[in-house]
Every structure is written in structure tokens, then in C-alpha cells.
Design a protein around this motif. Structure first.
Motif, PDB file in Angstrom:
ATOM      1  N   HIS A   1       0.823  -1.220   0.000  1.00 53.56           N
ATOM      2  CA  HIS A   1       0.000   0.000   0.000  1.00 53.56           C
ATOM      3  C   HIS A   1       0.856   1.269   0.000  1.00 53.56           C
ATOM      4  N   MET A   2       2.163   1.078  -0.034  1.00 57.84           N
ATOM      5  CA  MET A   2       3.045   2.257   0.092  1.00 57.84           C
ATOM      6  C   MET A   2       3.814   2.531  -1.196  1.00 57.84           C
ATOM      7  N   ALA A   3       4.064   3.829  -1.403  1.00 59.00           N
ATOM      8  CA  ALA A   3       4.956   4.243  -2.491  1.00 59.00           C
ATOM      9  C   ALA A   3       5.770   5.414  -1.968  1.00 59.00           C
ATOM     10  N   ALA A   4       6.978   5.569  -2.479  1.00 60.21           N
ATOM     11  CA  ALA A   4       7.812   6.709  -2.063  1.00 60.21           C
ATOM     12  C   ALA A   4       8.792   7.035  -3.162  1.00 60.21           C
ATOM     13  N   ILE A   5       9.084   8.322  -3.307  1.00 62.68           N
ATOM     14  CA  ILE A   5      10.117   8.746  -4.257  1.00 62.68           C
ATOM     15  C   ILE A   5      11.067   9.720  -3.579  1.00 62.68           C
ATOM     16  N   ARG A   6      12.292   9.785  -4.101  1.00 64.68           N
ATOM     17  CA  ARG A   6      13.339  10.576  -3.454  1.00 64.68           C
ATOM     18  C   ARG A   6      14.026  11.478  -4.493  1.00 64.68           C
TER      19      ARG A   6
ATOM     20  N   PHE B   1      14.608  11.879 -10.327  1.00 59.93           N
ATOM     21  CA  PHE B   1      14.306  11.375  -8.991  1.00 59.93           C
ATOM     22  C   PHE B   1      14.444   9.848  -9.015  1.00 59.93           C
ATOM     23  N   ASP B   2      14.417   9.236  -7.863  1.00 52.49           N
ATOM     24  CA  ASP B   2      14.487   7.775  -7.774  1.00 52.49           C
ATOM     25  C   ASP B   2      13.289   7.225  -7.012  1.00 52.49           C
ATOM     26  N   PRO B   3      12.696   6.125  -7.513  1.00 51.27           N
ATOM     27  CA  PRO B   3      11.644   5.482  -6.719  1.00 51.27           C
ATOM     28  C   PRO B   3      12.279   4.819  -5.493  1.00 51.27           C
ATOM     29  N   LEU B   4      11.593   4.917  -4.380  1.00 55.72           N
ATOM     30  CA  LEU B   4      12.155   4.402  -3.128  1.00 55.72           C
ATOM     31  C   LEU B   4      11.350   3.200  -2.633  1.00 55.72           C
ATOM     32  N   LEU B   5      10.042   3.316  -2.729  1.00 57.72           N
ATOM     33  CA  LEU B   5       9.148   2.210  -2.371  1.00 57.72           C
ATOM     34  C   LEU B   5       8.120   2.074  -3.479  1.00 57.72           C
ATOM     35  N   LEU B   6       8.097   0.911  -4.098  1.00 59.72           N
ATOM     36  CA  LEU B   6       7.105   0.625  -5.142  1.00 59.72           C
ATOM     37  C   LEU B   6       6.953  -0.882  -5.222  1.00 59.72           C
TER      38      LEU B   6
ATOM     39  N   GLU C   1      17.100   0.409  -9.090  1.00 63.30           N
ATOM     40  CA  GLU C   1      16.238   1.549  -9.426  1.00 63.30           C
ATOM     41  C   GLU C   1      16.329   2.664  -8.382  1.00 63.30           C
ATOM     42  N   ARG C   2      16.705   2.273  -7.167  1.00 61.10           N
ATOM     43  CA  ARG C   2      16.707   3.255  -6.080  1.00 61.10           C
ATOM     44  C   ARG C   2      17.842   4.266  -6.187  1.00 61.10           C
ATOM     45  N   GLN C   3      18.873   3.929  -6.966  1.00 61.93           N
ATOM     46  CA  GLN C   3      19.999   4.865  -7.051  1.00 61.93           C
ATOM     47  C   GLN C   3      20.398   5.045  -8.516  1.00 61.93           C
ATOM     48  N   GLN C   4      19.462   5.538  -9.300  1.00 62.49           N
ATOM     49  CA  GLN C   4      19.786   5.847 -10.691  1.00 62.49           C
ATOM     50  C   GLN C   4      20.352   7.258 -10.814  1.00 62.49           C
ATOM     51  N   PHE C   5      19.792   8.157 -10.028  1.00 63.49           N
ATOM     52  CA  PHE C   5      20.196   9.569 -10.137  1.00 63.49           C
ATOM     53  C   PHE C   5      20.753  10.140  -8.838  1.00 63.49           C
ATOM     54  N   ASN C   6      20.242   9.649  -7.726  1.00 60.11           N
ATOM     55  CA  ASN C   6      20.637  10.227  -6.435  1.00 60.11           C
ATOM     56  C   ASN C   6      21.240   9.131  -5.551  1.00 60.11           C
ATOM     57  N   PHE C   7      22.547   9.236  -5.378  1.00 55.41           N
ATOM     58  CA  PHE C   7      23.261   8.157  -4.703  1.00 55.41           C
ATOM     59  C   PHE C   7      23.516   8.499  -3.233  1.00 55.41           C
ATOM     60  N   LEU C   8      23.440   7.469  -2.404  1.00 55.35           N
ATOM     61  CA  LEU C   8      23.759   7.644  -0.984  1.00 55.35           C
ATOM     62  C   LEU C   8      25.057   6.908  -0.692  1.00 55.35           C
ATOM     63  N   GLU C   9      25.939   7.560   0.032  1.00 52.67           N
ATOM     64  CA  GLU C   9      27.195   6.890   0.362  1.00 52.67           C
ATOM     65  C   GLU C   9      26.975   5.864   1.475  1.00 52.67           C
ATOM     66  N   ASP C  10      25.921   6.087   2.269  1.00 53.42           N
ATOM     67  CA  ASP C  10      25.626   5.168   3.360  1.00 53.42           C
ATOM     68  C   ASP C  10      24.305   4.460   3.023  1.00 53.42           C
TER      69      ASP C  10
END
Lengths: 808, 233
Positions: free
Chosen positions: A467-472, A503-508, A515-524
Motif C-alpha cells: 500500500h506504500m509508495a515513495a520517491i526521493r 528522482f528515484d523510486p524508493l518504495l514501489l 532503481e533506487r539509485q539511478q540519479f541520487n546516490f547515498l554513500e551510506d
């Protein structure tokens, strides 16, 4: 003048004077909190006033140390202390902002020094409270056998002072408020003097009032780190509107360089125009978006906040805590035909509908937009509201974090119960949307999905993640919780939007890790691991995390409090000691406040023991009795305030209503205590009765308030009066009864008892908040009951103070 | 004997030179220490940056009251609610954009001018914009005295500096939650933009924006001094 021998006229004069002076002290406390919040931070205001209020304890200490000398000169000392306190009220704040005394709390925590000036400020703000409470203490000690009447006058004055303070702050500019309040204290002292001095004093007072009325309001110099001060350095920035209000000083600033585009996509290539923004007590409150921003290129269409509008048409939208209306404007642009916007702050509503109507393009009067001046939970409790396609909460946190400044703020819109209530008001395909600025270490961006998942499980959803979706984006994340499951088509729309916006999809549903790090990368990347666990409702993931990310509840509504005491050592190792204050400033400032006020209180309580005669027995009982009364009363007051903030829906009104009704009923209790049989049995009975009433409150208050939350205001006010008034009436009897007994048995300890009560009241305000944050409101109310139980049975420690036989 | 005679003037000359240098720059030792402990010690190994930070007199870029703390491991207030970044953050940010001798760099938020000075030591040309006139003029005065490859402008950094665009790198030291479209536009393809995110007294994260043929990517970087945040034991 010996005690108990004053003339009736003098007694009446003294009572009136005491009431006026007590009103001035409480009103001054409120105005000081407001002024310090404007120029610095509200946490610092709390720190300063808690030390200043120890003036009550210190006056008790001084009276214990020099009781006889002071009482010998009481005739002129009482009016002098009151009038001097009034003068100090008028000058301490301007002095504190002068070149010599000025300092910045921000620099204190960053190693920039200023500790000496902090001490000087403490001392400065302490003085009016000390001199003011000295007068009250003298009156009480001199009149131990009529304490019920004088205590009534003191409490009634305090109740009126609370209302007076709020009234003045809402009508006149904050910098002028202490001047008027100081005059009140001045006159309360002058009316007690002889006729010649009285005439001179009244003339001087009247001249002073004329001068104050003619004086232009002086804008106090703000800390250079306040957001308003920083904004005023922007090109062509100017304050276009300034209004005092119950909610704080509202200021509107215009600058072409003041732009609103929260983490806008890097794909956005249009001009972002500057404009107006609203500030509350010098802190940023919200942007005022012009009507031209409501075209197709609405700035929020290029942010993660677009997420719910990618998932079908949203006809009926509820905007919670809508502030200056950016979410309203966004919903309007995306085709909503009915928008209910809930806003607590009536002054903001009034300004948006009147002074700022043109600047905001008539947003609050637009067709389909309904503004509701109440708290979100009260609105959601109404039975006449429709089910919505979308309930949207405003963007949380701020760019770069808030340094934990909101940690101690009760946020009833973000509790598990609130989310559950919102889910109930959604259409079958409706959804709830929450956005936040990204934070490091991740806290808010994990607590939101944790709360959404818990609310989904509580609503009976089998797999919350379906039931959840999120984008970052590079700076913000938006989460949605949908009543039905997220469809494949919706997921594809979201993916396509993310590609366009970088943007990147986070929850789908069926999301690949890549898919979570196509454009915005996290070092951690551990964030993703935690998120997946939380989205499934895995509670173990909450317990093992270094910060407190468990969903907040109505019993612990501190959504922005993330610090766990037990993991502080680990945090300090990870981030370094110097960084910790900026990570969780709110919570740490509470600890600092508690520690410093406890140390000072211990000194103030212990000092008189060196002069109290060894023959003076039962000091332990006195300490327990008056300490427990101070603590129990404040604990009960704080809890009732918290409960009624949610219930009455308007925090400022709730706070003033609860404090005033408690003081009024306590005063009435004090007045009727005269007629009660004296002696320890009655004290014990009353102690047990208050304990019982508080225990009943602990058990029955929440269900009662929940049951009647949807009632009209008159019913709710009546219930509030009964619920706060009943225990307060009996609580108000115990202090004067204790003083009367002490006056009979150990007169030398009366001043000490007054000081103990004052000191413990101050410590208890920060202690109650700390306990509420750590263990919940229920724990605080139980401790309040326990304190009254101890107070009621304190005589058992030494029967010589409270003889078991009744005193005729 | 002759050797000893020659040695004495040599030693005297050395002594005079050292004491002259010390009287010229009493902060030289502190600066060296700062570079060793705070910059190299924390993982910034770019030789040019280390040398530049050892050369640039940081104490000249702080208000006189803050001079004793100029080489301390923390940011310092410079007035108007602004700060001069902690030395490590300056070094780390500079390392991220990896400045080359031919680079044209734009800085948004001159502040005291220290970051621009470090960049001027490493790049061909530095353009820097400050929105607060008092800070901008003061930094301009100092930077003009020290460098001939830095140009300071007082104005709104939102628009960048179109006439000198495109830039190899952009350093945004005064970010506010929006990356202005003109700045993104003025970045060269393959160029890097770095933005600190967080309280000025607790800069924990740096964001690197890279302009590529197929679009933009961002990367949240955790300064080396912080270990990644882990679950407590």
C-alpha cells in the motif's frame, strides 16, 4: 506591625496589592518567554525563565536566613520589593540586548564563548522574580494563620496575570509588554505606602504610563542566526507587515531573492521568482505563493510532493497544518474541486484572507477552498466531514535539518492515532501523503514509513508495503500510504515521472534495488535496509536503531524527538562531542535546564539548614511535604495542559484555560481551607483524595476526552472546567493547611517551606517534560498522584510538626 | 677553525631567518599543524590542496576577535549569521571538485573569502559572488590584495555569472534548499557542483552534483571524519 494584627483596611489593601503583583509576575514571565523566543530560541527562553523563576526559591532562602530582620522592616520592604520588581521588569530585557550583556546562544554551543554573559543574563532575569517573590514570601510568613486568604489572592492574581499577559501580547508589540506589566507591579507596591509617598508614586506612575503609551515599539535586535535576521540581509528585503498575536509576533518579509522551491528537480529550467514569506517570532513559517505560481508550472509539480497527483485525480483533498497554503495551492492547481485546509493559527488565516489576499492571489478565498481554524485532530473528529481522495501533510524538517529544535514539541498530527484517524477518512482508493527533507543520520525519513506501516497494520492491511509508495530527490522524500494496493499502472507513472525529474523510486511494488539509485546516490546505503524492514512493519528494526524511530503516540507525541539516552555515548563517539548539540539541541537543552535548576535548587534548599535551629525538628517532613506539593502540582498542571491542547484544539487557548482554571479553583480551595478542621488527619485525607482523583484522571481522562472530542466548544469547555477544577480545588487546600500547621508548630520553617515549594515547582516543569518524552504522559500523571500520596502521609515522618490531634 | 668561523655566520643567518619568518607569520606553525592533523590526518591527500592550505593565512580571513581560534578544528562566526567553514570541510569540498590548473571555478557565497583563496591557489580563475554587501566588499579587498585570479561580485548568486560561464566546477557554500536552474545551466558537461548540507556548525554531508550527457546525478557524501551511521550495538 506584628503578625495577625493588621487593620482590616490594611488587610484588604495587602490582598489587592498581592493579587495585582502576582498577576504582574506571571504576565511578565509570559512576556519574557515571548521576547527571548523572538530574539533567540524558544528553548533558550525556557532555560532562562526556569532559572529566573528560582527567584521564588531564593526569596524563601533569604527569608529563612534573615527572617526576623526582614519581618521587622516588612512595612516598607513589601511595597519596596513590589515597586522595585516592577522597575526591574521594565528594564531587564532592554539591558540584556545591550552591547555589554548581549550574547548569542548559538555561539555558546559552537565553542564561540559567551558563558560569562549567559551567567549575567541569568542573574539579570532572576532579579525581578527574586524581588517580586520576596514581597509575596514576606506576606505569607507574616500571615500564616490567614494564609488561605492570601494564597487565594496570590493564585487568583496569577490566573488573571496569565490572561493579562496573553491579552497584552496579542494586542501590543512584545517589546512594550513588560513596560505595562512593570507599571502594574509598581502600582501594587505604591498603594501600600504612606500617603505622601503614595501621591508621589502614583504621579510618577501616571507619567510613566503616558511615556510608555507615546513610545514607539522598539524592535529588539535578533540573533544573527535567526532566519528572519538572515532573510533581512537579502537584497531589497523589507518587513512589509508586522502584527502581534497570541501565537507570536508575525512578520511578513518581501525580497526578490527570497525564493520557494524545496529541492526542486534539476530538470526545472524556468525562473524561480522571489516574493513574500511569513515569519513567526523570527522563525520561518511559510512562503506566500503568488497566483501566477498556480499555472501548469507550479513549483511543487517539480518536487517529490507531486507523487500523490501521479496516482489519479484527487477531487477532495484535506490539507493538514496548511500554514500559508502551499499544499492548498498545489492541490488547486492539480484539479481538486474541494479543498479543506486545517490551520491552527487564526492570525495567519486572518492575514492570508485580508492583508495578504492580493499577494497570495486570493488563495484562501479561492472557489472550493475551505479554511478551518482548528487543530487537525479536532477537525478529524468531526462527524460532518467527507471522505477524501487525498490527505496531505506539509513538508517536514528543513533543508540541512533543524538541529533537533522541535524535539520537545507535541505533534499530534504525526502520531499513530492521528494516522489511523486519517486512514478512516479516506475513500477506498484514497491516500495519505507525507513529505520530508532528507536528514543524516536518517531519522525523520525512517520514522515516517515506520508510522505509516504501523498505522496500516493497525487498520488491518496484510502487507503494508503493498500500500506504500515513495520517491526521493536530491533533497526530499515523499511517502504515500494508499487504502487500496498500489497498482502496476500507478507504479509505471511514478517511474516515468522519476526519469523525467532525475528522482528515484524508493518504495514501489516490484522495485529493483538498482532503481533506487539511478540519479541520487547515498554513500551510506544502510538507509535502504532499514526502510525495507520498516515498510514491512518489522518492529525489531526500530529497536536496534541508534535513534528513536518508533511511531509516536498520543501518550508520547514527540515525533521529532530521536535521541535515546542509552545510545548517547555511541552517538558522541560517532559524531563527536562538539557536534551533539547541533544534532539534538532541543532535548539536550532540556537536560541542561534540568541539571542547572536542580543544582541551584539544592543549594537554595540546603543553605537555610545552616541557620535553622537544631531544635527545629521535622525538617525532613517539611521538605517532603512542600517538595511533593510543588512537584505534584506542576506535574498535574503540565499533563492537563497536554491533554487539553489536543482536546480543545487551540494550544494557546488550551494552555491559558487550563492554567487559569487550575489557579482559580486552587485559589477557591485555599479560601475554603480556612473552614476545614486543622490537623494531620485532614491533610492525610485530602492528600489521599487528590491521589485518588489523579489516578482516576490517569485511567479515565483519555477515554473521556476521546469520547467527547467531537462535541461543540461549550460542552468541551465545561468538561475541561470540571476535569481540571475538581482536583485543583483540593490541591489548593494543601499548601495553606501545611503552612498554617507549620506556623503553629515550627514558625521558623515557614519561609524555608515557601522556598522548597518554589524550587521544586521549577525543577518539576523540566522533569515532567523529560519523563513525558521518555515514558509518556501516563507516567507523569501517576508520579503526580504518588507525590500527593507522599505529601498526605509526610507527617508520619515526624509527628511533632503535624500532630495527630486536631488543632482547635 | 675556518669551518667553525663559517658555521657561526651560517647558524646566525638561519636563526635570524627563522625568527624573521616567525615574526612575519606567527601562525605558520599552527597552520602546519592544522594541515597535518585536521586535513591530511582525516584523509584529504590532494597534494595541491594540502600545500594551498598551508600557504593561505586563514587568520587573515576571520574577524580579529576570532584570530586566536583561526586554526581550531571548527567553523567560526564572521558576522551576519555567516561562518567561515571548518578547515577540514574546506579541504574536503575542494578535494571533491578536484580543481586543475586550467579550471574556471564559480563560488556562490564568498563569505570571508577563505574558500575562494584556496581555490585561487589551485585553479586558473575563480569567480565568487556574495549576497551580503559588507562581507562581499571586505572579502573583495583582501582577495584583490592577495590574488589576481579572483573576481568578487556582490549580488544574488541565484543567477550565477553568465558572461563567464560555463564553469568546470561550482562551489555553493550558501545553499538554501534550492539548486538554482541557472547554476545548473552554467555548469560544463562533466562539471561538478558541491553543496554542503546541514547546520553550519555541523556540516555532515556534502552533496555532489554532476552534469552528464544523459542528465544529472547527485551523491550524498559523508565526510571521512564521520563513520557511516550504524545501528547501535
Amino acid at each position: 506591625m506584628q503578625k495577625g494584627r493588621q487593620s482590616p483596611n490594611r488587610n484588604r489593601g495587602l490582598m489587592t496589592s498581592l493579587g495585582l503583583h502576582s498577576a504582574a509576575i506571571i504576565a511578565f514571565q509570559l512576556s519574557l518567554m515571548q521576547l527571548i523566543s523572538i530574539v533567540q530560541w524558544h528553548h533558550f527562553a525556557y532555560m532562562v525563565t526556569s532559572i529566573a523563576m528560582l527567584g521564588f526559591g531564593a526569596s524563601g532562602t533569604l527569608l529563612s536566613l534573615a527572617r526576623d530582620k526582614i519581618l521587622a522592616h516588612s512595612r516598607w520592604l513589601i511595597p519596596l520589593s513590589m515597586a522595585f520588581s516592577g522597575l526591574l521588569m521594565m528594564i531587564v530585557f532592554p539591558i540584556s540586548r545591550g552591547k555589554i550583556m548581549e550574547f548569542d546562544v548559538f555561539l555558546l554551543f559552537s565553542g564561540g564563548g559567551g558563558w560569562l554573559n549567559l551567567l549575567l543574563n541569568y542573574l539579570l532575569f532572576f532579579m525581578p522574580f527574586f524581588t517580586g517573590s520576596l514581597a509575596i514570601g514576606i506576606i505569607f510568613i507574616q500571615n500564616t494563620q490567614h494564609i488561605g486568604t492570601y494564597y487565594f489572592s496570590n493564585l487568583l492574581g496569577s490566573a488573571l496575570g496569565g490572561m493579562l499577559g496573553l491579552g497584552l501580547l496579542s494586542w501590543i508589540f512584545p517589546s512594550k509588554v513588560p513596560l505595562w506589566i512593570g507599571m502594574l507591579s509598581w502600582f501594587s507596591g505604591i498603594i501600600l505606602t504612606g500617603s505622601t509617598i503614595r501621591k508621589l508614586g502614583i504621579s510618577a506612575g501616571l507619567a510613566g504610563m503616558i511615556m510608555i503609551a507615546m513610545l514607539d515599539p522598539i524592535q529588539p535586535r535578533l540573533s544573527q542566526y535567526k532566519s528572519l535576521e538572515k532573510t533581512l540581509h537579502l537584497p531589497e528585503a523589507k518587513v512589509t507587515l508586522r502584527r502581534p498575536s497570541l501565537y507570536g509576533l508575525v512578520e511578513v518579509v518581501h525580497s526578490p531573492a527570497q525564493r520557494y522551491a524545496p529541492a526542486v528537480s534539476l530538470a526545472y529550467d524556468k525562473e524561480i521568482s522571489g516574493g513574500y514569506a511569513l515569519f513567526m517570532n523570527g522563525d520561518y513559517y511559510g512562503p506566500i505563493l503568488p497566483s501566477d505560481s498556480r499555472g501548469e508550472d507550479h513549483i511543487l509539480n517539480y518536487t517529490t510532493q507531486m507523487l500523490p497527483y501521479l496516482m489519479g485525480k484527487k477531487k477532495k483533498v484535506l490539507c493538514i497544518n496548511a500554514g500559508t497554503g502551499s499544499t492548498v495551492s498545489h492541490a488547486l492547481q492539480n484539479g481538486a474541486s474541494q479543498i479543506d485546509a486545517v490551520i491552527e493559527n487564526r492570525m495567519v488565516i486572518r492575514m492570508m484572507m485580508d492583508d495578504l489576499l492580493e499577494a497570495s492571489g486570493g488563495l484562501f478565498r479561492a472557489a472550493g477552498v475551505n479554511i478551518h481554524a482548528t487543530q487537525a485532530r479536532n477537525f478529524l473528529a468531526r462527524k460532518d466531514i467527507p471522505d477524501y481522495d487525498l490527505i496531505v501533510l506539509p513538508l517536514l524538517e528543513s533543508f540541512g535539518g533543524t538541529s533537533g529544535l522541535n524535539a520537545l514539541r507535541e505533534e499530534y498530527s504525526y502520531t499513530l492515532e492521528a494516522f489511523a484517524e486519517m486512514l478512516r477518512h479516506l475513500k477506498p482508493d484514497g491516500m495519505l501523503a507525507v513529505s520530508t527533507w532528507e536528514d543524516y543520520p536518517p531519522r525523520t525519513s525512517l520514522k515516517i514509513p515506520a508510522t505509516l506501516a504501523a498505522a496500516a497494520l493497525a487498520a488491518g492491511f496484510e502487507r503494508p508495503s503493498d500500500h506504500m509508495a515513495a520517491i526521493r530527490s536530491w533533497g526530499t522524500t515523499t511517502f504515500i500510504l494508499k487504502k487500496s494496493t498500489v497498482t502496476g499502472e500507478e507504479a509505471e507513472n511514478i517511474r516515468a515521472f522519476c526519469q523525467r525529474m532525475f528522482f528515484d523510486p524508493l518504495l514501489l511494488p516490484n522495485l529493483n534495488r538498482e532503481e533506487r539509485q539511478q540519479f541520487n546516490f547515498l554513500e551510506d546505503p544502510q538507509y535502504f535496509e532499514h526502510l525495507d524492514l520498516l515498510a514491512e512493519g518489522n518492529t525489531n528494526a526500530l529497536k536496534n536503531y541508534g535513534f528513536a524511530i518508533e511511531p509516536s503516540t498520543d501518550d508520547q507525541p514527540y515525533f521529532s524527538q530521536f535521541l535515546r539516552l542509552k545510545s548517547m555515548k555511541h552517538m558522541t563517539e560517532v559524531f563527536g562531542r562538539g557536534q551533539m548539540p547541533f544534532l539534538e539541541l532541543g532535548y539536550l537543552s532540556l537536560l541542561v535546564t534540568l541539571i542547572q535548576s536542580t543544582i541551584l535548587a539544592i543549594i537554595l534548599i540546603v543553605l537555610p539548614l545552616f541557620v535553622l535551629k537544631r531544635t527545629s525538628t521535622g525538617k525532613a517532613s517539611t521538605l517532603i511535604y512542600f517538595g511533593c506539593l510543588g512537584m505534584g502540582y506542576m506535574f498535574a498542571e503540565i499533563i492537563l495542559i497536554q491533554r487539553f491542547v489536543l482536546y480543545l484544539g487551540e494550544p494557546v487557548f488550551a494552555v491559558s484555560a487550563v492554567i487559569s482554571s487550575m489557579m482559580l479553583f486552587s485559589g477557591l480551595g485555599s479560601l475554603s481551607s480556612k473552614k476545614l478542621q486543622r490537623g494531620t488527619r485532614m491533610i492525610r485525607k485530602l492528600g489521599l483524595l487528590v491521589t485518588l482523583l489523579l489516578l482516576v484522571s490517569a485511567l479515565a481522562l483519555t477515554p473521556l476526552l476521546r469520547l467527547t472530542l467531537s462535541q461543540g466548544m461549550p460542552v468541551k469547555v465545561l468538561i475541561s472546567l470540571v476535569v481540571t477544577g475538581t482536583p485543583s480545588y483540593f490541591m489548593g487546600m494543601l499548601f495553606p493547611m501545611g503552612i498554617r500547621h507549620l506556623g503553629k508548630q515550627q514558625e521558623g520553617q515557614v519561609a524555608w517551606a515557601w522556598g522548597i515549594n518554589g524550587c521544586l515547582s521549577v525543577i518539576s516543569t523540566s522533569l515532567a517534560t523529560l519523563i513525558a518524552v521518555e515514558k509518556g504522559f501516563q507516567a507523569v500523571i501517576l508520579l503526580a498522584a504518588l507525590a500527593y500520596l507522599f505529601a498526605g502521609t509526610a507527617f508520619s515522618f515526624n509527628s511533632s510538626i503535624f500532630p495527630k490531634k486536631s488543632v482547635p | 677553525m675556518l669551518r667553525r668561523k663559517m658555521l657561526i655566520p651560517f647558524l646566525l643567518t638561519m636563526l635570524i631567518t627563522v625568527s624573521f619568518q616567525q615574526s612575519q607569520d606567527p601562525y605558520a606553525e599552527k597552520r602546519k599543524q592544522m594541515v597535518e592533523d585536521q586535513i591530511r590526518g582525516r584523509g584529504v591527500h590532494h597534494r595541491g590542496i594540502l600545500e594551498a592550505m598551508e600557504r593561505v593565512a586563514r587568520h587573515r580571513f576571520v574577524p580579529s576577535a576570532q584570530r586566536p581560534f583561526a586554526y581550531h578544528d571548527r567553523p567560526l562566526p564572521i558576522g551576519f549569521g555567516q561562518t567561515i567553514s571548518q578547515p577540514y570541510i574546506v579541504g574536503y569540498m575542494t578535494q571533491i571538485i578536484d580543481p586543475r590548473p586550467h579550471y574556471k571555478v564559480l563560488e556562490i557565497g564568498t563569505g570571508s573569502g577563505y574558500q575562494a583563496a584556496i581555490l585561487a591557489e589551485l585553479a586558473a580563475q575563480v569567480y565568487t559572488i556574495e549576497i551580503i554587501p559588507e562581507l562581499g566588499h571586505s572579502a573583495e579587498h583582501l582577495l584583490n590584495e592577495l590574488y589576481n585570479n579572483v573576481i568578487v561580485k556582490v549580488g544574488d548568486g541565484y543567477y550565477g555569472w553568465e558572461e563567464h560561464a560555463p564553469f568546470d566546477a561550482i562551489v555553493v557554500t550558501a545553499a538554501s534548499g534550492t539548486i538554482p536552474p541557472p547554476l545548473v545551466e552554467q555548469l560544463k558537461e562533466g562539471g561538478k557542483m558541491v553543496i554542503p548540507v546541514g547546520s553550519p556548525y555541523m556540516t555532515q554531508q556534502l552533496m555532489l552534483v554532476e552534469k552528464k550527457k544523459q542528465g544529472y546525478t547527485t551523491r550524498s557524501l559523508i565526510p571521512v571524519r564521520f563513520v557511516p551511521f550504524r545501528r547501535s550495538e
